[in-house]
Design an enzyme around this catalytic site. Structure first.
Site, PDB file in Angstrom:
ATOM      1  N   SER A   1       0.793  -1.225   0.000  1.00  9.19           N
ATOM      2  CA  SER A   1       0.000   0.000   0.000  1.00  9.19           C
ATOM      3  C   SER A   1       0.828   1.280   0.000  1.00  9.19           C
ATOM      4  CB  SER A   1      -0.949  -0.006   1.193  1.00  9.19           C
ATOM      5  OG  SER A   1      -0.221  -0.124   2.393  1.00  9.19           O
TER       6      SER A   1
ATOM      7  N   HIS B   1      -5.452  -4.182  -1.624  1.00 10.77           N
ATOM      8  CA  HIS B   1      -5.273  -3.149  -2.653  1.00 10.77           C
ATOM      9  C   HIS B   1      -5.229  -3.727  -4.068  1.00 10.77           C
ATOM     10  CE1 HIS B   1      -4.754   0.483  -0.223  1.00 10.77           C
ATOM     11  NE2 HIS B   1      -4.216  -0.315   0.680  1.00 10.77           N
TER      12      HIS B   1
ATOM     13  N   LYS C   1     -12.430  -1.293   0.263  1.00  7.68           N
ATOM     14  CA  LYS C   1     -11.651  -0.386  -0.573  1.00  7.68           C
ATOM     15  C   LYS C   1     -12.323  -0.249  -1.943  1.00  7.68           C
ATOM     16  CE  LYS C   1      -7.586  -0.587   2.224  1.00  7.68           C
ATOM     17  NZ  LYS C   1      -6.782  -1.593   2.897  1.00  7.68           N
TER      18      LYS C   1
HETATM   19  C1  LIG Z   1      -6.731  -1.891   4.285  1.00  8.74           C
HETATM   20  C2  LIG Z   1      -6.111  -3.198   4.471  1.00  8.74           C
HETATM   21  C3  LIG Z   1      -6.696  -4.141   5.325  1.00  8.74           C
HETATM   22  C4  LIG Z   1      -7.903  -3.813   6.153  1.00  8.74           C
HETATM   23  O1  LIG Z   1      -9.069  -3.828   5.413  1.00  8.74           O
HETATM   24  P1  LIG Z   1     -10.406  -3.227   6.032  1.00  8.74           P
HETATM   25  O2  LIG Z   1     -11.476  -3.893   5.253  1.00  8.74           O
HETATM   26  O3  LIG Z   1     -10.355  -1.753   5.855  1.00  8.74           O
HETATM   27  O4  LIG Z   1     -10.442  -3.620   7.473  1.00  8.74           O
HETATM   28  C5  LIG Z   1      -6.114  -5.383   5.417  1.00  8.74           C
HETATM   29  N1  LIG Z   1      -4.993  -5.690   4.709  1.00  8.74           N
HETATM   30  C6  LIG Z   1      -4.398  -4.804   3.890  1.00  8.74           C
HETATM   31  C7  LIG Z   1      -3.183  -5.205   3.131  1.00  8.74           C
HETATM   32  C8  LIG Z   1      -4.931  -3.523   3.753  1.00  8.74           C
HETATM   33  O5  LIG Z   1      -4.342  -2.640   2.945  1.00  8.74           O
END
Ligand SMILES: *Cc1c(COP(=O)(O)O)cnc(C)c1O
Length: 396
Positions: free
Chosen positions: A184, A212, A243
Protein backbone atom coordinates in the site's frame (compact mmCIF):
# COMPACT_ATOMS: atom_id res chain seq x y z
CA UNK A 1 -2.38 10.72 45.00
CA UNK A 2 -3.98 11.62 41.70
CA UNK A 3 -7.41 10.30 40.93
CA UNK A 4 -7.13 7.12 38.81
CA UNK A 5 -10.03 8.30 36.67
CA UNK A 6 -7.92 11.14 35.31
CA UNK A 7 -5.96 8.61 33.22
CA UNK A 8 -2.78 10.55 33.84
CA UNK A 9 -0.62 7.80 32.34
CA UNK A 10 -2.41 8.35 29.02
CA UNK A 11 -2.23 12.13 29.34
CA UNK A 12 1.55 11.81 29.62
CA UNK A 13 1.72 9.68 26.49
CA UNK A 14 -0.47 12.16 24.61
CA UNK A 15 1.87 14.97 25.68
CA UNK A 16 4.77 12.89 24.29
CA UNK A 17 2.98 12.74 20.94
CA UNK A 18 2.60 16.53 21.00
CA UNK A 19 6.27 16.99 21.89
CA UNK A 20 7.26 14.75 18.97
CA UNK A 21 5.03 16.73 16.62
CA UNK A 22 2.96 13.69 15.65
CA UNK A 23 -0.24 14.56 17.52
CA UNK A 24 -3.21 15.07 15.21
CA UNK A 25 -6.97 15.42 15.12
CA UNK A 26 -9.18 13.25 12.92
CA UNK A 27 -10.10 15.11 9.71
CA UNK A 28 -13.86 15.59 9.29
CA UNK A 29 -15.58 14.86 6.00
CA UNK A 30 -18.92 16.54 5.31
CA UNK A 31 -20.90 14.30 2.98
CA UNK A 32 -20.01 11.26 0.92
CA UNK A 33 -16.50 10.10 0.02
CA UNK A 34 -16.31 11.54 -3.49
CA UNK A 35 -13.54 12.71 -5.85
CA UNK A 36 -14.12 16.21 -4.52
CA UNK A 37 -15.12 16.64 -0.89
CA UNK A 38 -15.54 19.15 1.91
CA UNK A 39 -12.90 18.27 4.46
CA UNK A 40 -12.45 20.30 7.64
CA UNK A 41 -14.73 22.87 6.08
CA UNK A 42 -12.69 23.29 2.87
CA UNK A 43 -13.56 22.07 -0.62
CA UNK A 44 -10.70 19.91 -1.90
CA UNK A 45 -9.89 17.31 -4.55
CA UNK A 46 -9.70 14.02 -2.69
CA UNK A 47 -6.53 12.08 -3.52
CA UNK A 48 -6.46 9.98 -0.37
CA UNK A 49 -9.34 7.54 -0.40
CA UNK A 50 -9.29 3.82 -1.13
CA UNK A 51 -12.52 4.27 -3.06
CA UNK A 52 -10.73 3.12 -6.24
CA UNK A 53 -13.80 2.60 -8.39
CA UNK A 54 -15.96 5.39 -7.02
CA UNK A 55 -18.39 2.79 -5.61
CA UNK A 56 -18.70 4.26 -2.08
CA UNK A 57 -21.45 6.64 -3.21
CA UNK A 58 -22.60 4.88 -6.39
CA UNK A 59 -26.38 5.04 -7.10
CA UNK A 60 -26.63 1.33 -7.94
CA UNK A 61 -24.98 0.30 -4.68
CA UNK A 62 -27.10 2.73 -2.70
CA UNK A 63 -30.28 1.35 -4.26
CA UNK A 64 -29.20 -2.23 -3.47
CA UNK A 65 -28.46 -1.21 0.12
CA UNK A 66 -31.87 0.41 0.56
CA UNK A 67 -33.61 -2.62 -0.97
CA UNK A 68 -31.76 -4.91 1.44
CA UNK A 69 -32.76 -2.73 4.40
CA UNK A 70 -36.42 -2.93 3.32
CA UNK A 71 -36.36 -6.70 3.19
CA UNK A 72 -33.86 -7.61 5.93
CA UNK A 73 -33.73 -4.65 8.32
CA UNK A 74 -30.67 -2.79 9.52
CA UNK A 75 -28.92 -5.46 11.58
CA UNK A 76 -28.29 -9.18 11.25
CA UNK A 77 -29.30 -9.70 14.88
CA UNK A 78 -26.84 -12.44 15.79
CA UNK A 79 -23.56 -14.10 14.92
CA UNK A 80 -23.67 -16.33 11.86
CA UNK A 81 -23.41 -19.57 13.83
CA UNK A 82 -26.63 -18.79 15.73
CA UNK A 83 -29.28 -16.91 13.77
CA UNK A 84 -27.39 -14.13 11.96
CA UNK A 85 -26.66 -16.04 8.75
CA UNK A 86 -29.16 -14.70 6.22
CA UNK A 87 -29.66 -16.12 2.74
CA UNK A 88 -28.17 -12.78 1.65
CA UNK A 89 -24.84 -13.67 3.33
CA UNK A 90 -24.86 -17.02 1.52
CA UNK A 91 -25.59 -15.29 -1.79
CA UNK A 92 -22.70 -12.89 -1.22
CA UNK A 93 -20.27 -15.77 -0.74
CA UNK A 94 -21.52 -17.52 -3.88
CA UNK A 95 -21.18 -14.37 -5.96
CA UNK A 96 -17.71 -13.68 -4.57
CA UNK A 97 -16.53 -17.24 -5.21
CA UNK A 98 -17.70 -16.97 -8.81
CA UNK A 99 -15.98 -13.60 -9.22
CA UNK A 100 -12.74 -14.82 -7.66
CA UNK A 101 -12.85 -18.09 -9.64
CA UNK A 102 -12.34 -20.10 -6.45
CA UNK A 103 -14.31 -22.98 -4.93
CA UNK A 104 -15.58 -21.13 -1.90
CA UNK A 105 -15.48 -17.89 0.08
CA UNK A 106 -15.79 -17.07 3.76
CA UNK A 107 -16.68 -13.45 4.60
CA UNK A 108 -15.80 -11.39 7.66
CA UNK A 109 -16.88 -8.00 9.00
CA UNK A 110 -13.73 -6.25 7.74
CA UNK A 111 -10.41 -6.97 6.10
CA UNK A 112 -8.70 -6.39 9.42
CA UNK A 113 -11.03 -8.80 11.13
CA UNK A 114 -10.48 -11.36 8.39
CA UNK A 115 -6.72 -11.44 8.95
CA UNK A 116 -7.13 -11.38 12.73
CA UNK A 117 -9.51 -14.35 12.57
CA UNK A 118 -8.09 -16.43 9.76
CA UNK A 119 -4.36 -16.61 10.44
CA UNK A 120 -4.82 -17.89 13.99
CA UNK A 121 -7.41 -20.43 12.82
CA UNK A 122 -5.26 -22.02 10.11
CA UNK A 123 -1.96 -22.26 12.00
CA UNK A 124 -0.94 -23.77 15.32
CA UNK A 125 2.00 -24.65 17.53
CA UNK A 126 4.64 -26.47 15.50
CA UNK A 127 3.92 -24.36 12.40
CA UNK A 128 5.87 -21.42 10.99
CA UNK A 129 4.47 -18.19 9.54
CA UNK A 130 6.80 -16.45 7.08
CA UNK A 131 5.78 -12.87 6.41
CA UNK A 132 7.03 -10.14 4.05
CA UNK A 133 8.59 -7.44 6.24
CA UNK A 134 6.25 -4.79 4.78
CA UNK A 135 3.01 -6.69 5.34
CA UNK A 136 -0.03 -4.80 6.67
CA UNK A 137 -0.63 -4.26 10.40
CA UNK A 138 -3.66 -6.56 10.40
CA UNK A 139 -1.45 -9.43 9.18
CA UNK A 140 1.04 -8.69 11.94
CA UNK A 141 -1.73 -8.65 14.54
CA UNK A 142 -3.28 -11.78 13.04
CA UNK A 143 0.05 -13.59 13.23
CA UNK A 144 0.46 -12.49 16.87
CA UNK A 145 -2.79 -14.27 17.72
CA UNK A 146 -1.42 -17.52 16.30
CA UNK A 147 0.52 -20.04 18.37
CA UNK A 148 2.83 -20.71 15.42
CA UNK A 149 6.38 -19.36 15.28
CA UNK A 150 6.87 -16.29 13.11
CA UNK A 151 9.66 -14.92 10.98
CA UNK A 152 10.02 -12.37 8.17
CA UNK A 153 11.77 -12.15 4.82
CA UNK A 154 13.10 -9.03 3.14
CA UNK A 155 10.52 -7.10 1.17
CA UNK A 156 9.63 -9.01 -2.01
CA UNK A 157 13.14 -10.53 -1.96
CA UNK A 158 12.95 -14.10 -3.26
CA UNK A 159 16.50 -15.03 -2.20
CA UNK A 160 15.65 -13.98 1.34
CA UNK A 161 12.40 -15.98 1.24
CA UNK A 162 14.16 -19.07 -0.09
CA UNK A 163 16.83 -18.86 2.59
CA UNK A 164 14.17 -18.69 5.33
CA UNK A 165 12.38 -21.68 3.77
CA UNK A 166 15.58 -23.72 3.40
CA UNK A 167 16.77 -22.98 6.94
CA UNK A 168 13.45 -23.82 8.55
CA UNK A 169 11.62 -26.39 6.46
CA UNK A 170 12.62 -29.45 8.44
CA UNK A 171 11.83 -27.91 11.82
CA UNK A 172 8.13 -27.33 11.27
CA UNK A 173 5.02 -29.20 10.25
CA UNK A 174 3.12 -26.60 8.20
CA UNK A 175 4.63 -23.43 6.79
CA UNK A 176 2.47 -20.50 5.72
CA UNK A 177 3.94 -17.74 3.54
CA UNK A 178 2.00 -14.48 3.86
CA UNK A 179 2.28 -11.49 1.56
CA UNK A 180 0.29 -8.44 0.57
CA UNK A 181 -0.73 -8.72 -3.10
CA UNK A 182 -0.16 -5.00 -3.64
CA UNK A 183 1.89 -3.06 -1.11
CA UNK A 184 0.00 0.00 0.00
CA UNK A 185 2.83 2.48 0.54
CA UNK A 186 4.72 2.03 -2.75
CA UNK A 187 2.10 0.43 -4.97
CA UNK A 188 4.42 -2.43 -5.96
CA UNK A 189 3.07 -5.93 -6.65
CA UNK A 190 4.27 -9.05 -4.84
CA UNK A 191 6.33 -11.44 -6.96
CA UNK A 192 3.58 -14.00 -6.61
CA UNK A 193 4.65 -16.41 -9.37
CA UNK A 194 8.01 -16.91 -7.67
CA UNK A 195 6.51 -17.03 -4.17
CA UNK A 196 4.17 -19.78 -5.36
CA UNK A 197 7.04 -21.68 -7.01
CA UNK A 198 9.09 -21.52 -3.82
CA UNK A 199 6.08 -22.53 -1.74
CA UNK A 200 5.57 -25.60 -3.92
CA UNK A 201 9.28 -26.46 -3.88
CA UNK A 202 9.36 -26.37 -0.06
CA UNK A 203 5.82 -27.68 0.47
CA UNK A 204 4.52 -24.51 2.07
CA UNK A 205 1.08 -22.89 1.86
CA UNK A 206 0.47 -19.38 0.53
CA UNK A 207 -1.71 -16.57 1.87
CA UNK A 208 -2.16 -13.39 -0.20
CA UNK A 209 -3.81 -10.31 1.26
CA UNK A 210 -5.17 -8.52 -1.77
CA UNK A 211 -6.78 -5.53 -0.07
CA UNK A 212 -5.27 -3.15 -2.65
CA UNK A 213 -5.41 -5.66 -5.51
CA UNK A 214 -9.11 -6.55 -5.33
CA UNK A 215 -11.15 -4.48 -7.74
CA UNK A 216 -7.90 -3.17 -9.21
CA UNK A 217 -5.70 -5.92 -10.73
CA UNK A 218 -6.67 -8.94 -12.83
CA UNK A 219 -9.59 -9.36 -15.21
CA UNK A 220 -12.28 -6.83 -14.15
CA UNK A 221 -10.55 -6.46 -10.78
CA UNK A 222 -10.37 -10.14 -9.81
CA UNK A 223 -7.10 -9.51 -8.00
CA UNK A 224 -3.42 -10.37 -7.99
CA UNK A 225 -3.92 -14.15 -8.19
CA UNK A 226 -5.95 -13.69 -11.37
CA UNK A 227 -3.48 -11.09 -12.70
CA UNK A 228 -0.73 -13.73 -12.61
CA UNK A 229 -3.00 -16.65 -13.61
CA UNK A 230 -2.29 -18.52 -10.38
CA UNK A 231 -5.75 -19.90 -9.63
CA UNK A 232 -5.57 -23.11 -7.63
CA UNK A 233 -2.01 -22.43 -6.46
CA UNK A 234 -2.69 -19.87 -3.72
CA UNK A 235 -4.35 -21.45 -0.68
CA UNK A 236 -5.82 -18.38 1.00
CA UNK A 237 -6.73 -15.39 -1.13
CA UNK A 238 -7.86 -12.48 1.05
CA UNK A 239 -9.79 -9.50 -0.21
CA UNK A 240 -11.38 -6.46 1.33
CA UNK A 241 -14.84 -5.18 0.53
CA UNK A 242 -14.01 -1.79 2.04
CA UNK A 243 -11.65 -0.39 -0.57
CA UNK A 244 -12.43 -0.78 -4.29
CA UNK A 245 -15.74 -2.48 -3.54
CA UNK A 246 -16.68 0.65 -1.63
CA UNK A 247 -18.57 -0.84 1.34
CA UNK A 248 -17.17 -2.80 4.32
CA UNK A 249 -16.01 -6.35 4.96
CA UNK A 250 -13.30 -8.86 4.17
CA UNK A 251 -13.15 -12.40 2.83
CA UNK A 252 -11.01 -15.43 2.18
CA UNK A 253 -11.39 -17.11 -1.20
CA UNK A 254 -10.06 -20.63 -1.68
CA UNK A 255 -11.12 -24.21 -1.12
CA UNK A 256 -14.30 -25.66 0.38
CA UNK A 257 -12.13 -27.13 3.12
CA UNK A 258 -10.94 -23.65 4.07
CA UNK A 259 -14.53 -22.42 4.26
CA UNK A 260 -15.72 -25.42 6.28
CA UNK A 261 -12.95 -25.00 8.82
CA UNK A 262 -13.36 -21.22 9.19
CA UNK A 263 -17.09 -21.65 9.74
CA UNK A 264 -16.15 -23.63 12.87
CA UNK A 265 -13.03 -21.82 14.04
CA UNK A 266 -13.07 -18.31 12.59
CA UNK A 267 -13.48 -16.41 15.86
CA UNK A 268 -14.92 -13.17 14.39
CA UNK A 269 -17.59 -15.34 12.79
CA UNK A 270 -18.38 -17.12 16.04
CA UNK A 271 -18.21 -14.18 18.41
CA UNK A 272 -19.13 -11.07 16.41
CA UNK A 273 -22.37 -10.22 14.62
CA UNK A 274 -22.41 -10.72 10.86
CA UNK A 275 -22.32 -7.97 8.23
CA UNK A 276 -25.41 -5.74 8.15
CA UNK A 277 -27.88 -6.41 5.30
CA UNK A 278 -27.38 -2.98 3.68
CA UNK A 279 -23.66 -3.66 3.33
CA UNK A 280 -24.22 -7.16 1.96
CA UNK A 281 -26.80 -5.98 -0.59
CA UNK A 282 -24.50 -3.21 -1.80
CA UNK A 283 -21.49 -5.54 -2.08
CA UNK A 284 -23.40 -8.10 -4.13
CA UNK A 285 -24.39 -5.30 -6.53
CA UNK A 286 -20.77 -4.08 -6.73
CA UNK A 287 -19.43 -7.53 -7.57
CA UNK A 288 -22.11 -7.98 -10.23
CA UNK A 289 -21.14 -4.62 -11.74
CA UNK A 290 -17.52 -5.74 -11.95
CA UNK A 291 -18.49 -9.04 -13.58
CA UNK A 292 -20.68 -7.22 -16.12
CA UNK A 293 -18.08 -4.80 -17.39
CA UNK A 294 -14.48 -3.62 -17.21
CA UNK A 295 -15.67 -0.01 -17.49
CA UNK A 296 -14.76 0.84 -13.88
CA UNK A 297 -11.35 -0.79 -13.73
CA UNK A 298 -10.46 0.59 -17.18
CA UNK A 299 -11.29 4.11 -16.04
CA UNK A 300 -9.27 3.66 -12.85
CA UNK A 301 -6.15 2.58 -14.75
CA UNK A 302 -6.56 5.29 -17.40
CA UNK A 303 -6.87 7.99 -14.73
CA UNK A 304 -3.90 6.64 -12.80
CA UNK A 305 -1.72 6.51 -15.93
CA UNK A 306 -2.71 10.05 -16.88
CA UNK A 307 -1.95 11.48 -13.44
CA UNK A 308 1.32 9.57 -12.98
CA UNK A 309 2.62 10.70 -16.37
CA UNK A 310 1.77 14.35 -15.69
CA UNK A 311 3.54 14.32 -12.32
CA UNK A 312 6.54 12.50 -13.79
CA UNK A 313 6.85 15.04 -16.59
CA UNK A 314 6.90 17.86 -14.05
CA UNK A 315 9.89 16.13 -12.44
CA UNK A 316 8.35 14.55 -9.34
CA UNK A 317 9.72 11.24 -8.10
CA UNK A 318 6.77 8.83 -8.27
CA UNK A 319 8.71 5.77 -7.15
CA UNK A 320 8.25 2.24 -8.49
CA UNK A 321 4.51 1.89 -8.33
CA UNK A 322 2.98 -0.72 -10.66
CA UNK A 323 -0.59 0.13 -9.65
CA UNK A 324 -2.85 3.19 -9.33
CA UNK A 325 -1.24 3.97 -5.94
CA UNK A 326 0.96 6.97 -6.80
CA UNK A 327 3.53 7.98 -4.19
CA UNK A 328 5.23 11.34 -4.65
CA UNK A 329 8.45 10.93 -2.74
CA UNK A 330 9.70 14.07 -1.01
CA UNK A 331 12.21 12.52 1.43
CA UNK A 332 12.52 14.69 4.51
CA UNK A 333 9.72 14.11 7.03
CA UNK A 334 8.97 17.74 7.96
CA UNK A 335 9.12 18.82 4.32
CA UNK A 336 6.70 16.04 3.36
CA UNK A 337 4.16 17.17 5.94
CA UNK A 338 4.55 20.80 4.82
CA UNK A 339 4.04 19.74 1.19
CA UNK A 340 0.81 18.00 2.15
CA UNK A 341 -0.35 21.03 4.18
CA UNK A 342 0.35 23.43 1.33
CA UNK A 343 -1.43 21.21 -1.17
CA UNK A 344 -4.45 21.32 1.11
CA UNK A 345 -4.31 25.14 1.14
CA UNK A 346 -4.27 24.92 -2.66
CA UNK A 347 -7.33 22.69 -2.81
CA UNK A 348 -5.88 19.15 -2.88
CA UNK A 349 -6.08 16.65 -0.06
CA UNK A 350 -3.31 14.08 -0.12
CA UNK A 351 -2.03 12.75 3.16
CA UNK A 352 1.66 12.78 4.04
CA UNK A 353 3.17 9.44 5.00
CA UNK A 354 6.41 9.44 6.98
CA UNK A 355 8.51 7.35 9.35
CA UNK A 356 7.63 4.99 11.04
CA UNK A 357 5.02 4.04 8.41
CA UNK A 358 7.75 4.21 5.74
CA UNK A 359 11.57 4.18 6.20
CA UNK A 360 13.31 7.38 7.38
CA UNK A 361 14.10 9.83 4.58
CA UNK A 362 11.45 8.40 2.23
CA UNK A 363 8.54 10.62 3.29
CA UNK A 364 5.92 10.88 0.60
CA UNK A 365 2.44 12.03 -0.17
CA UNK A 366 0.47 9.05 -1.40
CA UNK A 367 -1.95 9.88 -4.20
CA UNK A 368 -4.91 7.59 -4.66
CA UNK A 369 -6.42 8.31 -8.06
CA UNK A 370 -9.85 6.76 -8.58
CA UNK A 371 -12.23 5.99 -11.43
CA UNK A 372 -14.40 8.75 -9.99
CA UNK A 373 -11.99 11.59 -10.82
CA UNK A 374 -12.66 13.65 -13.92
CA UNK A 375 -9.75 14.73 -16.11
CA UNK A 376 -10.51 18.34 -15.16
CA UNK A 377 -10.07 17.46 -11.46
CA UNK A 378 -6.82 15.66 -12.15
CA UNK A 379 -5.54 18.63 -14.18
CA UNK A 380 -6.38 20.99 -11.32
CA UNK A 381 -4.59 18.69 -8.87
CA UNK A 382 -1.50 18.57 -11.12
CA UNK A 383 -1.48 22.41 -11.26
CA UNK A 384 -1.50 22.56 -7.46
CA UNK A 385 1.35 20.04 -7.28
CA UNK A 386 3.34 22.16 -9.74
CA UNK A 387 2.71 25.40 -7.86
CA UNK A 388 3.56 24.01 -4.42
CA UNK A 389 6.48 21.97 -5.81
CA UNK A 390 8.06 25.15 -7.21
CA UNK A 391 7.33 27.22 -4.10
CA UNK A 392 9.08 24.64 -1.99
CA UNK A 393 11.99 24.09 -4.40
CA UNK A 394 11.06 20.46 -4.86
CA UNK A 395 10.78 21.19 -8.59
CA UNK A 396 13.43 23.19 -10.42
C1 LIG B 1 -6.73 -1.89 4.28
C2 LIG B 1 -6.11 -3.20 4.47
C3 LIG B 1 -6.70 -4.14 5.32
C4 LIG B 1 -7.90 -3.81 6.15
O1 LIG B 1 -9.07 -3.83 5.41
P1 LIG B 1 -10.41 -3.23 6.03
O2 LIG B 1 -11.48 -3.89 5.25
O3 LIG B 1 -10.36 -1.75 5.86
O4 LIG B 1 -10.44 -3.62 7.47
C5 LIG B 1 -6.11 -5.38 5.42
N1 LIG B 1 -4.99 -5.69 4.71
C6 LIG B 1 -4.40 -4.80 3.89
C7 LIG B 1 -3.18 -5.20 3.13
C8 LIG B 1 -4.93 -3.52 3.75
O5 LIG B 1 -4.34 -2.64 2.95
Amino acid sequence: MANVHELNYLKEKIQDLKDQGVYRKLPILEGANEAEVILNGKKVINLSSNNYLGFANHPRLKKAAVDAVEKYGVGAGAVRTIVGNMDLHEELEEVLAEFKREEAVMTFQSGFNCNAGTIQAITEKGDLIISDELNHASIIDGARLSKANKTIYKHNDMDSLEKVLKDNRDNYRNILIITDGVFSMDGDIANLPEIVNLAEKYEAMTYVDDAHGSGVLGENGRGTVDHFGLHGRVDFSIGTLSKAIGVIGGYVAGSKTMQEWLSHRGRPLLFSTSLPPAAVGAIIEAVKMLMESSEYTDKLWANAKYFKEKLGKLGFNTGNSQTPITPVIIGDEAKTMEFSRKLFENGVFVSGIVFPTVPKGTGRVRCMVTAGHTQEQLDRAVKAFEKVGKEMNILK
